[in-house]
Write a protein that holds these residues in place. Structure first.
Motif: not given
Lengths: 106, 474
Positions: B224, B228, B287, B292
């Motif tokens: 992640p 991201s 989230q 993400r």
């Protein structure tokens, strides 16, 4: 693998195990980014030694020498790029402590 | 002539850096787009026999025992499509011409590396090409030189190197058993070896390394962060194809043709796949960051692929390869949309951006298509691949896993719809009226990918008869 091969392997095997455990301890115990990279280097050195010993036991020394030389070149490239990233972190953060870079969570 | 797939991108990098570096930096964009379109064309229309035939002129370069089969061609096709999209996204998003030139050079190196992974039949060459891709990925992640991207890149470097060490240990043990690094020799040696536990531990180490590279749930810590924080075109490339080729394609290749679907490995694969599907979908629900959330969704979809592979039947293999292709299409489409939203609003926080559907109709429509395909809604491509995986699981007698995989689609639908409602279909904030659609160079890839998602779904009978039957009923 006969008994003779195992006799050859054991002393090398002990050194390989030691290098592995030192490398893993180094990665887990330190907060310094560069020391973690040194731990990674130790792990790769352990694997390099393992490949050489395998070639010695197997009689395939030509093959394993080729593998090891390639491995050394690749490893140098990885560590160079990793050091670049560490330099970048240091120039932004003025610190090499991994406890100070915790922006990403969740 | 399959060695050209590796040589041409490498030599075009050299050509670009030697000749076009001073003036004409725009040549990089043209060359990158042309090479990826050419790769898509060749992967679709050239048969395996043409690929494996080596004319006199080309056969003397790069003697690595490169073989093209159906699985490789599917991967070559996905790599071509995603790199085409990435080149266009880089053209739109990276405004500085020098940086764009560097980016496309790195993209061409990663293209050569990915093609190499897909083509080699030798565990050590596989390792070398994986490292080519990994090193370029490190640079691409840290491309914008901000502290968060450096943090993601550092995590990836450490975990990826640990994965490398695991795989190299496994390679050493396999060389000890087989005395060679060829897939066929290793496979033979594994079958005939009297040391069963020893072989299985070597295979297990390699698979653990691949799990780290692919970011499956117990080893997903880096994924992640990397997806991201990487610059938007780089995250399209990484999420769309790079980690999928490095982790998942290699897993498919090794499990199907080197470890030959050993039942112990299959149980591990299925268990890990189901855990990934459920845990990552639940994490994705919580989230707030757009990219993400997509990263966790990516882990969840990869869980489906691993689950289909672990089923061990030809139908499961077909479903898993088909889902790999579909996933690379719809996930890169979702990341293109995320890039468009981030570029236009300057934020990725889903609580701050809202109501973009009126201003950005193309982005909103294509993201709905991609999201519904990810969730498995019938006419779209993702439905068919999930259906095949679930049918294969049911047919092989794993009823519990099939039920979990079917029910987890609801979780996927939940986080996709929650994202759509928050980002695109809620009320416009004050002063949000002036957000316009992105330009042609970013809308075109979104439209192409959306068309592929719909087209593959509607033309499914054709694909079943041509492409899938070659896996399911060889």
């Amino acid at each position: 693998m006969d008994a003779n091969a195992l006799n050859i392997f054991w002393p090398f095997g002990l050194v390989i195990m030691m290098l592995f455990s030192i490398g893993i301890y180094c990665i887990l115990a330190t907060y310094n980014l560069i020391r973690a990279l040194i731990g990674i280097e130790l792990l790769i050195k352990a694997v390099t030694l393992l490949i050489i010993v395998v070639g010695y036991i197997n009689g395939r020394t030509a093959l394993t020498q080729g593998l090891v030389i390639t491995l050394i070149v690749v490893e140098v490239v990885i560590i160079a790029v990793a050091m670049g990233v560490v330099l970048g972190i240091h120039s932004k953060n003025n610190s090499l402590d991994s406890r100070n870079i915790r922006n990403l969570k969740g | 002539m399959s060695n050209l797939l590796i040589l041409v991108p490498f030599f075009s990098v050299i050509l670009l850096s030697l000749i076009f570096r001073v003036k004409m930096k725009g040549a990089a964009f043209i060359l990158g787009a042309a090479l990826s379109v050419l790769q898509v064309y060749l992967a679709i229309f050239y048969s395996n026999a043409v690929w494996n035939n080596s004319p006199f002129l080309f056969s003397n370069f790069l003697k690595l025992n490169l073989v093209v089969d159906n699985l490789s061609r599917v991967m070559l096709l996905s790599i071509g499509i995603v790199s085409f999209v990435t080149v266009f996204a880089a053209r739109y998003i990276i405004r500085d011409e020098g940086e764009r030139f560097n980016f496309i050079n790195l993209l061409l190196i990663i293209l050569a590396g990915l093609n190499g992974i897909v083509l080699v039949r030798d565990i050590f060459s596989l390792y070398v090409f994986m490292e080519v891709v990994a090193v370029v990925s490190f640079i691409l992640i840290a491309f914008n030189k901000d502290i968060r991207a450096f943090e993601g890149a550092y995590k990836y470097i450490v975990l990826s190197t640990v994965a490398t060490v695991l795989m190299l240990t496994s390679i050493a043990l396999l060389v000890l058993i087989a005395g060679s690094t060829e897939f066929s020799a290793v496979s033979q040696a594994i079958k005939n070896s009297p040391h069963g536990m020893f072989v299985m531990s070597a295979a297990g180490l390699f698979i653990c390394g691949l799990f780290i590279k692919a970011g499956i749930i117990p080893f997903h810590g880096w994924l992640p962060d990397v997806y991201s924080e990487a610059p938007p075109p780089a995250s399209i490339l990484l999420a769309g194809i790079a980690t999928k080729t490095v982790g998942i394609y290699t897993l498919i290749r090794l499990v199907s043709s080197v470890f030959c679907f050993d039942s112990r490995i299959n149980y591990v694969l299925m268990f890990v796949g189901v855990v990934s599907i459920v845990v990552a979908a639940l994490a994705s629900l919580g989230q707030n960051d757009f990219k993400r959330m997509l990263a966790y969704s990516s882990i969840s979809q990869v869980g489906y692929i691993v689950l289909g592979l672990g089923c061990g039947t030809p139908l499961g293999l077909a479903g898993c390869v088909f889902h790999l292709f579909n996933h690379s299409i719809f996930k890169s489409l979702l990341f293109v949309n995320a890039a468009a939203v981030e570029f236009k609003t300057g934020s990725r926080d889903m609580n701050k951006i809202s109501g973009l559907a009126s201003g950005m109709p193309i982005t909103a429509t294509t993201s709905v298509l991609a999201g519904l395909s990810a969730a498995g809604i019938p006419p779209l491509s993702g439905f068919w691949s999930k259906l095949i995986i679930i049918i294969a699981l049911w047919g092989a007698g794993f009823y519990g896993y099939a039920v979990i995989a079917a029910l987890a689609s609801i979780l996927t639908l939940a986080y996709i719809l929650s994202m759509q409602r928050r980002v695109f279909f809620s009320k416009l904030p004050e002063g949000g009226q002036d957000i316009k659609e992105v330009g042609f160079t970013l809308a075109l890839p979104a439209l192409i990918l959306g068309a592929i998602t719909v087209g593959v779904g509607i033309l499914f009978p054709f694909i079943l008869n041509t492409f899938l039957s070659s896996f399911a009923f060889p």
